[in-house]
Design an enzyme around this catalytic site. Structure first.
Site, mmCIF file in Angstrom:
data_model
loop_
_atom_site.group_PDB
_atom_site.id
_atom_site.type_symbol
_atom_site.label_atom_id
_atom_site.label_comp_id
_atom_site.label_asym_id
_atom_site.label_seq_id
_atom_site.Cartn_x
_atom_site.Cartn_y
_atom_site.Cartn_z
ATOM 1 C CD GLU A 1 -13.464 2.028 5.135
ATOM 2 O OE1 GLU A 1 -13.841 3.097 5.640
ATOM 3 O OE2 GLU A 1 -12.269 1.722 5.007
ATOM 4 C CG ASP A 2 -15.230 5.846 3.504
ATOM 5 O OD1 ASP A 2 -14.525 4.818 3.592
ATOM 6 O OD2 ASP A 2 -14.734 6.984 3.385
ATOM 7 C CB ILE A 3 -15.236 3.978 -0.414
ATOM 8 C CG1 ILE A 3 -15.020 3.502 -1.862
ATOM 9 C CG2 ILE A 3 -14.058 4.824 0.036
ATOM 10 C CD1 ILE A 3 -15.095 4.639 -2.897
ATOM 11 C CG ASP B 1 -9.713 2.470 -4.510
ATOM 12 O OD1 ASP B 1 -9.859 1.766 -5.512
ATOM 13 O OD2 ASP B 1 -9.072 3.536 -4.539
ATOM 14 C CB THR B 2 -6.587 -1.298 -3.436
ATOM 15 O OG1 THR B 2 -6.360 -0.932 -2.074
ATOM 16 C CG2 THR B 2 -6.154 -0.175 -4.360
ATOM 17 N N GLY B 3 -8.914 -2.435 -1.471
ATOM 18 C CA GLY B 3 -9.212 -3.439 -0.443
ATOM 19 C C GLY B 3 -8.078 -3.607 0.556
ATOM 20 C CB THR C 1 -7.862 0.455 3.883
ATOM 21 O OG1 THR C 1 -7.098 1.336 3.079
ATOM 22 C CG2 THR C 1 -8.153 1.095 5.224
ATOM 23 C CE LYS D 1 -12.823 4.829 -5.926
ATOM 24 N NZ LYS D 1 -11.648 5.696 -5.979
ATOM 25 C CG PHE E 1 -11.037 10.427 -5.644
ATOM 26 C CD1 PHE E 1 -10.227 9.418 -5.138
ATOM 27 C CD2 PHE E 1 -11.469 11.432 -4.782
ATOM 28 C CE1 PHE E 1 -9.843 9.413 -3.799
ATOM 29 C CE2 PHE E 1 -11.080 11.440 -3.448
ATOM 30 C CZ PHE E 1 -10.275 10.425 -2.963
ATOM 31 C CB VAL E 2 -17.044 9.147 -5.284
ATOM 32 C CG1 VAL E 2 -17.416 8.686 -6.687
ATOM 33 C CG2 VAL E 2 -16.642 7.956 -4.426
ATOM 34 C CG ASP F 1 -11.154 13.046 2.858
ATOM 35 O OD1 ASP F 1 -11.284 11.798 2.776
ATOM 36 O OD2 ASP F 1 -10.058 13.596 3.078
ATOM 37 N NE ARG G 1 -13.131 14.200 6.371
ATOM 38 C CZ ARG G 1 -12.605 13.030 6.024
ATOM 39 N NH1 ARG G 1 -13.359 12.060 5.581
ATOM 40 N NH2 ARG G 1 -11.300 12.826 6.123
HETATM 41 P P1 IMP Z 1 -8.221 1.006 -0.228
HETATM 42 O O1 IMP Z 1 -7.206 0.603 0.785
HETATM 43 O O2 IMP Z 1 -7.575 1.242 -1.576
HETATM 44 O O3 IMP Z 1 -9.384 0.050 -0.329
HETATM 45 O O4 IMP Z 1 -8.769 2.424 0.168
HETATM 46 C C1 IMP Z 1 -9.714 2.582 1.120
HETATM 47 C C2 IMP Z 1 -9.697 3.983 1.692
HETATM 48 O O5 IMP Z 1 -9.261 4.964 0.743
HETATM 49 C C3 IMP Z 1 -11.094 4.382 2.058
HETATM 50 O O6 IMP Z 1 -11.365 4.112 3.401
HETATM 51 C C4 IMP Z 1 -11.120 5.869 1.778
HETATM 52 O O7 IMP Z 1 -10.689 6.576 2.916
HETATM 53 C C5 IMP Z 1 -10.090 6.082 0.700
HETATM 54 N N1 IMP Z 1 -10.702 6.174 -0.641
HETATM 55 C C6 IMP Z 1 -10.580 5.300 -1.665
HETATM 56 N N2 IMP Z 1 -11.250 5.700 -2.743
HETATM 57 C C7 IMP Z 1 -11.831 6.866 -2.405
HETATM 58 C C8 IMP Z 1 -12.691 7.785 -3.125
HETATM 59 O O8 IMP Z 1 -13.079 7.613 -4.290
HETATM 60 N N3 IMP Z 1 -13.070 8.882 -2.422
HETATM 61 C C9 IMP Z 1 -12.685 9.128 -1.139
HETATM 62 N N4 IMP Z 1 -11.907 8.298 -0.439
HETATM 63 C C10 IMP Z 1 -11.472 7.174 -1.070
#
Ligand code: IMP
Length: 217
Positions: A132-134, A136-138, A140, A164, A185-186, A192, A198
């Site tokens: 996975e790329d990132i 954030d909240t976890g 996903t 994050k 936000f990166v 993207d 991208r």
């Molecule tokens: P989560 O469910 O909040 O952990 O979000 C995860 C998904 O949100 C990642 O797979 C990204 O696609 C997108 N995302 C979260 N933060 C960023 C960011 O800073 N830049 C780009 N995409 C992000």
């Protein structure tokens, strides 16, 4: 010892004019947070850690989370393949792709959609490595782990280039982490903002101008 590189909140990154940025994004970024060379070197080490851990456990089924994960996925797999070519032991690799969507502008939509992917029954009995790329909240990754577990893989590990540091985190931590980054936000290196950026090589912090210019509203 931390098993990731921590980018501090006080670390504002590098000025844009110290690196090569496409002209069409020059006005839309705050700074370069992680130059692509640093990402490449960290990825090489993550590959080594993964190979060491997975040695002797049979083939690995690498699952790329599209679209944001594609750069990290290909670069990580290239490093694993280089290790496979040069070591006494080697790990057979399979590759597969899944597509999820959760973000609109810079906010999580709260709802996570699986909008693509192969037949996940291929995962049954396999050692799965989700890339996975990132995180954030976890949310996903929790949702994806839930989906994957239904197919009864032999094991599941997660490698995320970025995590994050945010109070919105549900507490989920991947098995392999490249960098822990501030709550900004990166974009770039396949990450993207509404499908833009991208095509930027470095991981950069987007600025207010960029958010406004590429907003969907
Ligand atoms: P989560 O469910 O909040 O952990 O979000 C995860 C998904 O949100 C990642 O797979 C990204 O696609 C997108 N995302 C979260 N933060 C960023 C960011 O800073 N830049 C780009 N995409 C992000």
């Amino acid at each position: 010892m931390a098993d990731y590189i921590k980018v501090l909140d006080s670390d504002k990154g590098y000025p844009l004019d110290m690196f090569c940025i496409p002209r069409h994004y020059e006005e839309d970024l705050e700074s370069v947070l992680l130059p692509r060379g640093l990402i490449a070197d960290r990825t090489e080490r993550l590959a080594r850690n993964i190979v060491q851990d997975m040695d002797n456990s049979g083939a690995v089924y690498a699952l790329c989370v599209l679209k944001g994960g594609y750069k990290f996925f290909t670069d990580l797999l290239d490093c694993i393949k280089a290790l496979n070519r040069n070591a006494e032991t080697s790990i057979p690799m399979y590759v597969d792709f899944i597509r999820l969507k959760s973000y609109e502008n810079d906010k999580s939509s709260g709802e996570i959609k699986v909008i693509g992917g192969d037949n996940l029954s291929n995962l049954t009995g396999k050692n799965v490595l989700i890339v996975e790329d990132i995180v954030d909240t976890g949310k996903t990754m929790q949702k994806l782990l839930n989906i994957v577990s239904k197919f009864q893989p032999a094991s599941v590990k997660v490698a995320s280039l970025l995590v994050k540091r945010t109070h919105r985190s549900v507490g989920y931590r991947p098995d392999y982490i490249g960098f822990e980054v501030p709550d900004e936000f990166v974009v770039g290196y396949a990450l993207d903002y509404n499908e833009y950026f991208r095509d930027l090589s470095h991981i950069c912090v987007i600025n207010e101008n960029g958010k406004k210019k590429y907003s969907t509203q």
